[in-house]
Design an enzyme around this catalytic site. Sequence first.
Site, short mmCIF file in Angstrom:
data_model
loop_
_atom_site.label_atom_id
_atom_site.label_comp_id
_atom_site.label_asym_id
_atom_site.label_seq_id
_atom_site.Cartn_x
_atom_site.Cartn_y
_atom_site.Cartn_z
N CYS A 62 0.87 -1.18 0.00
CA CYS A 62 0.00 0.00 0.00
C CYS A 62 0.91 1.23 0.00
O CYS A 62 2.03 1.16 -0.51
CB CYS A 62 -0.96 -0.02 1.19
SG CYS A 62 -0.15 0.13 2.81
N HIS A 63 0.46 2.32 0.57
CA HIS A 63 1.29 3.52 0.60
C HIS A 63 2.43 3.41 1.60
O HIS A 63 3.58 3.68 1.27
CB HIS A 63 0.44 4.76 0.90
CG HIS A 63 1.24 6.02 0.90
ND1 HIS A 63 1.57 6.68 2.05
CD2 HIS A 63 1.82 6.71 -0.11
CE1 HIS A 63 2.30 7.75 1.75
NE2 HIS A 63 2.47 7.79 0.45
#
Length: 103
Positions: A62-63
């Site tokens: 993800c981020h």
Amino acid sequence: MDSINVFKLKELLDTDQIKLIDVREDEEINICNISGSLHIPMGLIPEKAHDLNKELTYAVMCHSGVRSLYASEYLKKSGFTVFNVEGGIDSWAVNIDTECKRY
């Protein structure tokens, strides 16, 4: 939960030993992404897990590594071999692909 850093991820991707699942939202994917990754937004993981191959090893990104941790835990409980990517796409952009736009 087992995890890997972006250096190990790159090594495994380069040798086709792992498949990357990116659980970020569409808007985030449009900013920066890793070619060849599977885009499955986190909220769709339970619905799309049946499309994945339990014979493969997956890394989930993800981020920053928080959402992917939850998705990785779900997939592991569902019988998949999976690793969470520490630091997510942000770490990838800093350490591996500096052309990748940070946000």
